[in-house]
Design an enzyme around this catalytic site. Structure first.
Site, PDB file in Angstrom:
ATOM      1  N   MET A 181     -26.885  35.011  -7.227  1.00  0.00           N
ATOM      2  CA  MET A 181     -27.307  35.405  -8.566  1.00  0.00           C
ATOM      3  C   MET A 181     -28.557  36.288  -8.486  1.00  0.00           C
ATOM      4  O   MET A 181     -28.472  37.507  -8.509  1.00  0.00           O
ATOM      5  CB  MET A 181     -27.579  34.182  -9.442  1.00  0.00           C
ATOM      6  N   SER A 182     -29.729  35.652  -8.339  1.00  0.00           N
ATOM      7  CA  SER A 182     -30.969  36.422  -8.432  1.00  0.00           C
ATOM      8  C   SER A 182     -31.112  37.426  -7.285  1.00  0.00           C
ATOM      9  O   SER A 182     -31.688  38.496  -7.471  1.00  0.00           O
ATOM     10  CB  SER A 182     -32.179  35.488  -8.482  1.00  0.00           C
ATOM     11  N   GLY A 207     -30.085  30.302  -3.084  1.00  0.00           N
ATOM     12  CA  GLY A 207     -31.127  30.831  -2.206  1.00  0.00           C
ATOM     13  C   GLY A 207     -30.612  31.610  -1.007  1.00  0.00           C
ATOM     14  O   GLY A 207     -31.316  31.714   0.008  1.00  0.00           O
ATOM     15  N   HIS A 247     -21.383  19.369  -5.790  1.00  0.00           N
ATOM     16  CA  HIS A 247     -22.652  19.118  -5.105  1.00  0.00           C
ATOM     17  C   HIS A 247     -22.511  18.067  -4.007  1.00  0.00           C
ATOM     18  O   HIS A 247     -23.503  17.579  -3.485  1.00  0.00           O
ATOM     19  CB  HIS A 247     -23.704  18.702  -6.137  1.00  0.00           C
ATOM     20  N   HIS A 306     -27.148  23.399  -4.050  1.00  0.00           N
ATOM     21  CA  HIS A 306     -27.670  24.648  -3.531  1.00  0.00           C
ATOM     22  C   HIS A 306     -28.032  24.486  -2.042  1.00  0.00           C
ATOM     23  O   HIS A 306     -28.622  23.469  -1.655  1.00  0.00           O
ATOM     24  CB  HIS A 306     -28.863  25.114  -4.358  1.00  0.00           C
TER      25      HIS A 306
END
Lengths: 212, 212
Positions: free
Chosen positions: B183-184, B163, B109, B129
């Protein structure tokens, strides 16, 4: 009739109710009177377990006495020679084939499962639960009958588990089992050191058992 | 100015919202258009993951494309060459030393964490992220600035995560990163196959980027 000595090994299983430091402190206190400590703190992260293992090493606990639950990778990285593979975890057979030097244990609940464990290469099994225990509420305890059958027909070392209190040990010795596995009786006791002493005295004392 | 091709690798991360069979079915459908699938279904047991890996093998997914989250032991037993070590899991350094043949990834990070990962022997990192995402609600996204710094100062391959939608890919390509992790955007999409196609077209298409 010979006057003999029937020893039972003591395998103490952690109850996942203590912090890493508390747990290390308890294990260091009971270490000399147990044969193995099975680290089964499922809610702890691998990183926390690394810290625990470091504390145990600093405190002088021999690696040969430590059994890790489920995490073979942690055992390999930390040089722990004993692994317990739960039913939902890695299967015994490929672990035996790939890592022949590991001492592998698993849990069984019947003679049939004990046969499978022996065939797949387990070094020992936990069999139970023998007596009523809070961990297995609503499930009928198995008693000693099938355990005796396992010991008569297989060479596999077996540790009896489930609700084993010191007063039950005379009876358990008659089943010809290698040892006992105790979780709450030790780790949830008010004084784990005193609790272990009671098990120790019963497990290691001389008896008048008839040796065949 | 040359007419060049800037490719981004696509690493699809499972979202732990599908059954083993559903998940295998999705992976088989998207397999040809992704570079890696990172199995991160934390709620599934090791035994379920074994079943998933067997289904993927039957379906022809190459092992070199599969990344296992956390469970190095499962990777060793199943012959999967890629492991992602989470922050609470096994540390990178001893895994690199003990298993030099593994391709090891971890999440970072900051530039500082990326330096540590490179020093400890990670083969790649996920950095993020980058943008706002439901997985990290309430946490400020990092954007691309520090990612560009990591890429300028280190040799470590970096996958951007967090995102990332197909419309962001032109911008991400400018950060000189090796790829994206999604991922999503893939596994939670109504039609994962169509979703991957959109990423694929943007990640693999020719661009007019100036190559230095």
């Amino acid at each position: 009739m010979k006057i003999g000595v029937v020893h039972l090994e003591i395998l103490a299983i952690t109850d996942d109710r203590h912090s890493v430091k508390e747990l290390a402190s308890i294990i260091l206190k009971i270490n000399k009177r147990i044969d193995y400590v099975h680290i089964r703190d499922k809610s702890k992260s691998v990183r926390e377990l690394v810290f625990l293992l470091e504390l145990l090493e600093e405190g002088g606990v021999e690696k040969r006495k430590i059994v890790l639950h489920d995490r073979l990778d942690l055992a390999l990285i930390m040089g722990i020679p004993n692994i317990h593979l739960p039913g939902h975890g890695l299967p015994v057979k490929p672990v035996r084939e790939r890592f022949p030097f590991m001492r592998i244990g698993c849990s069984v609940h019947s003679f049939k499962e004990a046969c499978e464990a022996e065939r797949d290469g387990a070094n020992y099994v936990l069999y139970g639960h023998i007596y009523e225990t809070n961990c297995k509420q609503g499930k009928t305890p198995k008693g000693l009958k099938e355990l005796q059958e396992i010991k008569m027909k297989l060479d596999l070392p077996v540790y009896a588990i489930g609700g084993i209190t010191p007063d039950k040990l005379a009876e358990i010795k008659k089943a010809n089992t290698e040892g006992i596995a105790v979780m709450s009786g030790i780790f949830s006791a008010k004084n784990p050191e005193e609790a272990v002493l009671q098990y120790f005295q019963m497990c290691k004392e001389k008896t008048n058992e008839q040796l065949l």
